[in-house]
Write an enzyme that holds these catalytic residues in place. Structure first.
Site, PDB file in Angstrom:
ATOM      1  N   ASP A 178       8.237  -1.385 118.070  1.00  0.00           N
ATOM      2  CA  ASP A 178       7.291  -2.222 117.313  1.00  0.00           C
ATOM      3  C   ASP A 178       7.446  -3.714 117.663  1.00  0.00           C
ATOM      4  O   ASP A 178       8.258  -4.079 118.512  1.00  0.00           O
ATOM      5  CB  ASP A 178       7.527  -1.953 115.814  1.00  0.00           C
ATOM      6  CG  ASP A 178       6.255  -1.964 115.010  1.00  0.00           C
ATOM      7  OD1 ASP A 178       5.285  -2.603 115.433  1.00  0.00           O
ATOM      8  OD2 ASP A 178       6.233  -1.343 113.924  1.00  0.00           O
ATOM      9  N   ASP A 226      -2.999  -1.892 112.879  1.00  0.00           N
ATOM     10  CA  ASP A 226      -2.843  -0.529 112.350  1.00  0.00           C
ATOM     11  C   ASP A 226      -4.160   0.094 111.875  1.00  0.00           C
ATOM     12  O   ASP A 226      -5.011  -0.594 111.299  1.00  0.00           O
ATOM     13  CB  ASP A 226      -1.881  -0.534 111.150  1.00  0.00           C
ATOM     14  CG  ASP A 226      -0.461  -0.883 111.575  1.00  0.00           C
ATOM     15  OD1 ASP A 226      -0.232  -1.200 112.758  1.00  0.00           O
ATOM     16  OD2 ASP A 226       0.418  -0.823 110.711  1.00  0.00           O
TER      17      ASP A 226
HETATM   18  C1  GLA Z   1       3.822  -1.499 112.151  1.00  0.00           C
HETATM   19  C2  GLA Z   1       3.254  -0.435 113.108  1.00  0.00           C
HETATM   20  C3  GLA Z   1       2.975   0.839 112.334  1.00  0.00           C
HETATM   21  C4  GLA Z   1       4.246   1.316 111.653  1.00  0.00           C
HETATM   22  C5  GLA Z   1       4.810   0.245 110.770  1.00  0.00           C
HETATM   23  C6  GLA Z   1       6.176   0.607 110.219  1.00  0.00           C
HETATM   24  O1  GLA Z   1       2.855  -1.896 111.230  1.00  0.00           O
HETATM   25  O2  GLA Z   1       2.114  -0.893 113.745  1.00  0.00           O
HETATM   26  O3  GLA Z   1       2.449   1.836 113.182  1.00  0.00           O
HETATM   27  O4  GLA Z   1       5.178   1.696 112.639  1.00  0.00           O
HETATM   28  O5  GLA Z   1       4.960  -0.994 111.462  1.00  0.00           O
HETATM   29  O6  GLA Z   1       6.817  -0.426 109.580  1.00  0.00           O
END
Ligand code: GLA
Length: 393
Positions: free
Chosen positions: A150, A205
């Site tokens: 991430d 996301d």
């Molecule tokens: C970010 C990523 C998500 C998930 C969250 C977890 O937002 O883009 O897909 O992994 O972190 O904290």
């Protein structure tokens, strides 16, 4: 003497061997399941075991799903005195290797999550920054097969440098691990990540809503040329079965991900799926479009208001076509199958294929379209799709 020179040449070659990613992985878009979309911070050993079992018993494994991935929140709050990453013992009492072994015993593969910055996104557990080689060795010793990495708490880090460091660390650790870059598209990973990872997020996301999902699709429209076997654009994980969209909308979501050659990482509770959810996630004809070995991402060929035509070239001169109705009303469309078969991303010249050499399959109806007329009227419900495959006779 000659032998000595040869030895030196070989030694020099290995010393200078360029760092690289593991090339033979993810030749088709990875398929699997991840904790985040449904379970968020609520991850545990029991959950992972239950999901791995359900992946097998529900038919997901048979349909091609392979990786079981624990997202954020599995790690302990701090590293140990040697900088080793620790596991949240309360929720993972037997540690991570135990889970990896369990998942492998089911014929599945195991994935884990970390972050290129100093902390992970939601749970603020230690990130990989400055510990890349150490963590990669740990993951390899746990027999991890897939790492999602991430981009939170990265301050002034350069994305390309940070992800390349982790790539090199994974390579040095000596275990083939699919490297999933989760940088959300800010540094345009499609322009540089082909050499670094096997898939890269292109957007923020996903949210389990029609408008949010379709917005992600729009952001993929110029990216088709960057994807291919071993390097995929990732419009984020699937929301199918999580309740925020209708069955038709989930069919559309799934179809478009397959047209985009997107990684198919389910994000729902595999232990309590409705028959409709199972039908969508395990539609082998639609999955075959995603997993086609030519590895071409589909493109939006035409759009006219709420109506779009998406085309994906497949191996063996076959082709998938997705007719998308983004609008709130049913549409009746005049479809010229002969024209669609010839559709080409360069618009001109058209493909030379002839309709008489093909059968046309409707991939949701699971039947052949009768070609008594090559131009036909087709009804498409609101927020829905028709997906066809031109199959060589
Ligand atoms: C970010 C990523 C998500 C998930 C969250 C977890 O937002 O883009 O897909 O992994 O972190 O904290």
């Amino acid at each position: 003497m000659r032998r000595f020179i040869l030895l030196m040449v070989v030694a020099l070659f290995f010393l200078n061997a360029p760092a690289q990613k593991y090339e033979q992985l993810a030749k088709t878009p990875p398929m699997g399941w991840n904790t985040w979309n449904k379970f968020r911070r609520d991850v545990s050993e029991q959950l992972i075991i239950r999901m791995a079992d359900a992946m097998v018993s529900s038919g997901m494994k048979d349909a091609g799903y392979e990786y079981v991935v624990i997202d954020d929140c599995w790690a302990g709050m701090d590293r140990d005195a040697n900088g080793e990453i620790l596991v949240d013992k309360e929720h993972f009492p037997h540690g991570i290797k135990y889970l990896a072994d369990y998942i492998h015993s089911k014929g599945l593969k195991f994935g884990i999550y970390s972050c290129a910055g100093t902390k992970t996104c939601a749970c603020k557990r230690p990130g990989g920054y400055g510990h890349e080689f150490q963590d990669a060795r740990t993951y390899a010793s746990w027999e991890v097969d897939y790492l999602k990495y991430d981009w939170c708490y990265t301050e002034n880090q350069d994305a390309k440098i940070s992800y390349t460091t982790m790539r090199d660390a994974l390579y040095a650790a000596g275990r083939p691990i699919v490297f999933s870059i989760c940088e959300w598209g800010g540094a345009k990973p499609w322009e540089w990540a082909k050499e670094v990872g096997h898939l890269w997020r292109t957007t923020q996301d996903i949210v389990d809503r029609w408008d949010a999902m379709i917005m992600l699709v729009d952001k993929q429209k110029d990216l088709a040329k960057y994807a291919g076997p071993g390097f995929w654009n990732d419009p984020d994980m699937l929301e199918v079965g999580n309740g925020g969209m209708t069955t038709e909308e989930y069919k559309t979501h799934f179809s478009l991900w397959c047209m985009l050659a997107a990684p198919l990482i389910a994000g729902n509770d595999l232990g309590s799926m409705t028959p409709e959810t199972i039908d969508i996630l395990t539609n082998k004809e639609v999955i075959a479009v995603d997993q086609d070995k030519l590895g071409k991402q589909g493109f939006c060929f035409r759009h006219n208001g709420d109506y779009e035509i998406w085309i994906k070239k497949l191996a063996n001169d076959e082709k998938a076509v997705c007719l998308l109705n983004r609008g709130d009303e049913e549409k009746e469309i005049q479809v010229d199958f002969s024209f669609l078969l010839k559709a080409n991303d360069n618009y001109w010249p058209p493909d030379p294929s002839k309709l008489e050499d093909y059968k046309v399959r409707d991939l949701w109806e699971h039947k052949e379209v009768k070609m008594d007329k090559t131009t036909q009227y087709v009804k498409i419900p609101p927020h829905s799709v028709k997906v066809y495959r031109f199959v060589k006779k």
